[in-house]
Design a protein around this motif. Structure first.
Motif, PDB file in Angstrom:
ATOM      1  N   ALA A 259       0.810  -1.211   0.000  1.00 12.72           N
ATOM      2  CA  ALA A 259       0.000   0.000   0.000  1.00 12.72           C
ATOM      3  C   ALA A 259       0.848   1.268   0.000  1.00 12.72           C
ATOM      4  CB  ALA A 259      -0.922   0.006   1.225  1.00 12.72           C
ATOM      5  N   VAL A 260       2.161   1.136   0.098  1.00 10.24           N
ATOM      6  CA  VAL A 260       3.035   2.305   0.231  1.00 10.24           C
ATOM      7  C   VAL A 260       2.825   3.302  -0.906  1.00 10.24           C
ATOM      8  CG1 VAL A 260       5.441   3.079   0.157  1.00 10.24           C
ATOM      9  CG2 VAL A 260       4.778   1.153   1.627  1.00 10.24           C
ATOM     10  N   ALA A 261       2.753   2.807  -2.129  1.00  6.06           N
ATOM     11  CA  ALA A 261       2.595   3.706  -3.276  1.00  6.06           C
ATOM     12  C   ALA A 261       1.288   4.480  -3.217  1.00  6.06           C
ATOM     13  CB  ALA A 261       2.670   2.906  -4.572  1.00  6.06           C
ATOM     14  N   ALA A 262       0.265   3.883  -2.635  1.00 10.52           N
ATOM     15  CA  ALA A 262      -1.032   4.557  -2.525  1.00 10.52           C
ATOM     16  C   ALA A 262      -1.058   5.542  -1.357  1.00 10.52           C
ATOM     17  CB  ALA A 262      -2.142   3.523  -2.356  1.00 10.52           C
ATOM     18  N   ILE A 263      -0.250   5.292  -0.336  1.00  9.44           N
ATOM     19  CA  ILE A 263      -0.224   6.161   0.843  1.00  9.44           C
ATOM     20  C   ILE A 263       0.592   7.431   0.590  1.00  9.44           C
ATOM     21  CG2 ILE A 263       0.535   6.325   3.253  1.00  9.44           C
ATOM     22  CD1 ILE A 263       0.001   3.304   3.483  1.00  9.44           C
ATOM     23  N   ILE A 264       1.679   7.305  -0.149  1.00 12.34           N
ATOM     24  CA  ILE A 264       2.592   8.438  -0.359  1.00 12.34           C
ATOM     25  C   ILE A 264       1.877   9.709  -0.839  1.00 12.34           C
ATOM     26  CG2 ILE A 264       4.454   9.256  -1.873  1.00 12.34           C
ATOM     27  CD1 ILE A 264       5.847   6.564  -1.414  1.00 12.34           C
ATOM     28  N   PRO A 265       0.957   9.645  -1.795  1.00 15.84           N
ATOM     29  CA  PRO A 265       0.301  10.884  -2.235  1.00 15.84           C
ATOM     30  C   PRO A 265      -0.470  11.600  -1.129  1.00 15.84           C
ATOM     31  CG  PRO A 265      -0.035   9.139  -3.846  1.00 15.84           C
ATOM     32  CD  PRO A 265       0.570   8.502  -2.640  1.00 15.84           C
ATOM     33  N   VAL A 266      -0.889  10.859  -0.114  1.00 14.15           N
ATOM     34  CA  VAL A 266      -1.664  11.467   0.973  1.00 14.15           C
ATOM     35  C   VAL A 266      -0.780  12.387   1.813  1.00 14.15           C
ATOM     36  CG1 VAL A 266      -3.295  11.022   2.856  1.00 14.15           C
ATOM     37  CG2 VAL A 266      -3.097   9.384   0.988  1.00 14.15           C
ATOM     38  N   LEU A 267       0.533  12.236   1.708  1.00 13.76           N
ATOM     39  CA  LEU A 267       1.446  13.133   2.427  1.00 13.76           C
ATOM     40  C   LEU A 267       1.277  14.588   1.975  1.00 13.76           C
ATOM     41  CD1 LEU A 267       4.732  11.004   2.380  1.00 13.76           C
ATOM     42  CD2 LEU A 267       3.338  11.556   4.392  1.00 13.76           C
ATOM     43  N   GLY A 268       0.673  14.770   0.817  1.00  8.43           N
ATOM     44  CA  GLY A 268       0.462  16.125   0.312  1.00  8.43           C
ATOM     45  C   GLY A 268      -0.978  16.588   0.435  1.00  8.43           C
ATOM     46  N   ASP A 270      -4.443  18.277   1.733  1.00  9.91           N
ATOM     47  CA  ASP A 270      -4.699  19.566   2.387  1.00  9.91           C
ATOM     48  C   ASP A 270      -5.006  19.406   3.874  1.00  9.91           C
ATOM     49  OD1 ASP A 270      -4.353  20.892   0.007  1.00  9.91           O
ATOM     50  OD2 ASP A 270      -6.495  20.939  -0.495  1.00  9.91           O
ATOM     51  N   ASN A 271      -5.471  18.238   4.260  1.00 15.07           N
ATOM     52  CA  ASN A 271      -5.854  17.974   5.657  1.00 15.07           C
ATOM     53  C   ASN A 271      -4.615  17.531   6.450  1.00 15.07           C
ATOM     54  OD1 ASN A 271      -6.808  16.851   8.098  1.00 15.07           O
ATOM     55  ND2 ASN A 271      -8.760  16.289   7.160  1.00 15.07           N
ATOM     56  N   PRO A 272      -4.168  18.316   7.428  1.00 15.86           N
ATOM     57  CA  PRO A 272      -2.963  17.936   8.183  1.00 15.86           C
ATOM     58  C   PRO A 272      -3.132  16.624   8.953  1.00 15.86           C
ATOM     59  CG  PRO A 272      -4.053  19.823   9.203  1.00 15.86           C
ATOM     60  CD  PRO A 272      -4.693  19.620   7.870  1.00 15.86           C
ATOM     61  N   SER A 273      -4.348  16.320   9.383  1.00 17.83           N
ATOM     62  CA  SER A 273      -4.569  15.053  10.095  1.00 17.83           C
ATOM     63  C   SER A 273      -4.277  13.871   9.184  1.00 17.83           C
ATOM     64  CB  SER A 273      -6.002  14.970  10.612  1.00 17.83           C
ATOM     65  OG  SER A 273      -6.229  15.911  11.634  1.00 17.83           O
ATOM     66  N   LEU A 274      -4.665  13.989   7.924  1.00 24.14           N
ATOM     67  CA  LEU A 274      -4.398  12.906   6.984  1.00 24.14           C
ATOM     68  C   LEU A 274      -2.909  12.827   6.653  1.00 24.14           C
ATOM     69  CD1 LEU A 274      -7.421  13.134   4.512  1.00 24.14           C
ATOM     70  CD2 LEU A 274      -7.051  11.523   6.381  1.00 24.14           C
ATOM     71  N   ARG A 275      -2.236  13.969   6.533  1.00 23.46           N
ATOM     72  CA  ARG A 275      -0.798  13.947   6.284  1.00 23.46           C
ATOM     73  C   ARG A 275      -0.070  13.258   7.439  1.00 23.46           C
ATOM     74  NH1 ARG A 275      -1.641  19.473   5.111  1.00 23.46           N
ATOM     75  NH2 ARG A 275      -0.160  20.216   6.695  1.00 23.46           N
ATOM     76  N   LYS A 276      -0.500  13.570   8.649  1.00 28.82           N
ATOM     77  CA  LYS A 276       0.112  12.969   9.832  1.00 28.82           C
ATOM     78  C   LYS A 276      -0.102  11.452   9.842  1.00 28.82           C
ATOM     79  CE  LYS A 276      -0.357  12.802  14.861  1.00 28.82           C
ATOM     80  NZ  LYS A 276      -1.061  13.353  16.042  1.00 28.82           N
ATOM     81  N   ASP A 277      -1.342  11.025   9.557  1.00 29.25           N
ATOM     82  CA  ASP A 277      -1.626   9.585   9.589  1.00 29.25           C
ATOM     83  C   ASP A 277      -0.946   8.851   8.443  1.00 29.25           C
ATOM     84  OD1 ASP A 277      -3.240   9.103  11.921  1.00 29.25           O
ATOM     85  OD2 ASP A 277      -4.800  10.295  10.986  1.00 29.25           O
ATOM     86  N   ALA A 278      -0.780   9.532   7.305  1.00 28.48           N
ATOM     87  CA  ALA A 278      -0.043   8.918   6.199  1.00 28.48           C
ATOM     88  C   ALA A 278       1.414   8.697   6.599  1.00 28.48           C
ATOM     89  CB  ALA A 278      -0.133   9.800   4.954  1.00 28.48           C
ATOM     90  N   ALA A 279       2.019   9.696   7.228  1.00 31.81           N
ATOM     91  CA  ALA A 279       3.401   9.558   7.689  1.00 31.81           C
ATOM     92  C   ALA A 279       3.515   8.453   8.734  1.00 31.81           C
ATOM     93  CB  ALA A 279       3.896  10.887   8.259  1.00 31.81           C
ATOM     94  N   ALA A 280       2.537   8.402   9.650  1.00 31.32           N
ATOM     95  CA  ALA A 280       2.556   7.372  10.687  1.00 31.32           C
ATOM     96  C   ALA A 280       2.434   5.979  10.079  1.00 31.32           C
ATOM     97  CB  ALA A 280       1.422   7.612  11.680  1.00 31.32           C
ATOM     98  N   ALA A 281       1.549   5.848   9.082  1.00 32.48           N
ATOM     99  CA  ALA A 281       1.379   4.550   8.432  1.00 32.48           C
ATOM    100  C   ALA A 281       2.668   4.119   7.738  1.00 32.48           C
ATOM    101  CB  ALA A 281       0.232   4.616   7.430  1.00 32.48           C
ATOM    102  N   LEU A 282       3.306   5.053   7.052  1.00 31.87           N
ATOM    103  CA  LEU A 282       4.564   4.732   6.376  1.00 31.87           C
ATOM    104  C   LEU A 282       5.652   4.361   7.377  1.00 31.87           C
ATOM    105  CD1 LEU A 282       4.495   7.506   3.636  1.00 31.87           C
ATOM    106  CD2 LEU A 282       4.172   5.041   3.290  1.00 31.87           C
TER     107      LEU A 282
END
Length: 316
Positions: A259-268, A270-282
């Motif tokens: 799922a890494v390739a699908a998660i990486i785009p979420v790092l960008g 607009d929602n900071p909560s989603l960016r944080k959770d994407a980083a945490a998942a990675l």
């Protein structure tokens, strides 16, 4: 030695006010009796369930929620059938506080009551008691005409965590009412290792009601259902950020490298909560292929995101 009833008075003295012709006096006596926390008060509270004044019966039902035992269960079972709605509601709320399995027998006698309210309240009480004898009527109640009763029946089955009863819970994931589907998805959280449970919960990611989708995304992570990772990846396209957030968290919990390739785009996002959770998942997945994408977010404008990115890079 201090008197345990010093602040409230002796139980027998307080009970004397229950003979007052004034319902207000009787009601205050019940409040005082409950505040003693003395088991000697229980017979008086039980007797007040049949008081002629509805406000007194209501107070008795509320007061009994502070105690336990067969007598309490029997009294509350009677009160939940009271013709006055306020009394029945108070009894229903107190039923959910029961903890003594010995109180279950009185409740089991009412699982087939004509009133949907009563059936719902009884199953709510049985859920708290967690007794095996409640399983057969709870499974039968999954076909109840009232959705509230079905929700509480799901709770009875789920709280007992009997893996041999998984088919009943799995079937409830397809119930026609969203509240029942939501309860069933949450109840399946204990069924780790069950491919059937994982498949049912994964299907719920497409439910028309967003709360069910949120619960499904979270439950997949609890189940450790690695085979459901593709369904979680698909959920990253859900229009609601709450579902995407739970999907990210579960993908991290599963360590889903694919799922890494699908998660990486979420790092960008607009929602900071989603960016944080994407980083945490990675970070939880710890796949080195995410290093460059994470490093690019090291100066994210949100401090929580920056901290999580730093932690994730440390994991890599």
């Amino acid at each position: 030695m201090s008197d345990p009833f010093e602040a409230f008075g002796d139980v027998d003295d307080l009970a004397g006010d229950l003979t007052s012709p004034d319902p207000a006096v009787r009601r205050l006596a019940l409040i005082a009796l409950a505040e003693t926390s003395s088991w000697q008060a229980v017979p008086h509270l039980v007797a007040a369930i049949t008081d002629t004044a509805a406000e007194v019966r209501e107070q008795a039902a509320r007061a009994l929620g502070e105690f336990d035992g067969p007598d309490v269960g029997q009294a509350l079972a009677r009160a939940v059938t009271d013709p006055v709605a306020a009394v029945a509601l108070a009894a229903a709320e107190s039923l959910a506080e029961l903890r003594d399995p010995a109180a279950g027998q009185a409740l089991l006698a009412l699982v087939g009551h004509d009133s949907a309210f009563v059936r719902t309240a009884i199953f709510r009480g049985l859920k708290a008691l967690q007794i095996e004898a409640a399983l057969p009527p709870a499974i039968a109640a999954l076909g109840d005409a009232d959705p509230a009763a079905r929700v509480q029946a799901v709770g009875v089955i789920g709280y007992l965590k009997r893996r041999d009863k998984l088919p009943a819970l799995i079937g409830a994931v397809s119930d026609g009412h969203a509240d029942v589907r939501l309860a069933a998805v949450k109840a399946l959280s204990f069924a780790d290792g069950s491919d059937e449970a994982a498949a049912a919960v994964s299907a719920a990611l497409n439910d028309s009601v967003w709360e069910v989708r949120v619960a499904a995304a979270e439950t997949i992570g609890r189940l450790g259902a690695k085979a459901s990772a593709p369904a979680l990846v698909a959920a990253l396209a859900d229009p609601l950020w709450q579902i995407r957030q739970k999907a990210l968290q579960s993908l991290g919990r599963l360590g889903a490298r694919d799922a890494v390739a699908a998660i990486i785009p979420v790092l960008g996002d607009d929602n900071p909560s989603l960016r944080k959770d994407a980083a945490a998942a990675l970070g939880e997945i710890a796949d080195p292929s995410a290093r460059t994408a994470l490093a690019a977010r090291a100066l994210d404008p949100d401090p929580d995101v920056r901290k999580t990115v730093a932690w994730a890079l440390g994991r890599l």
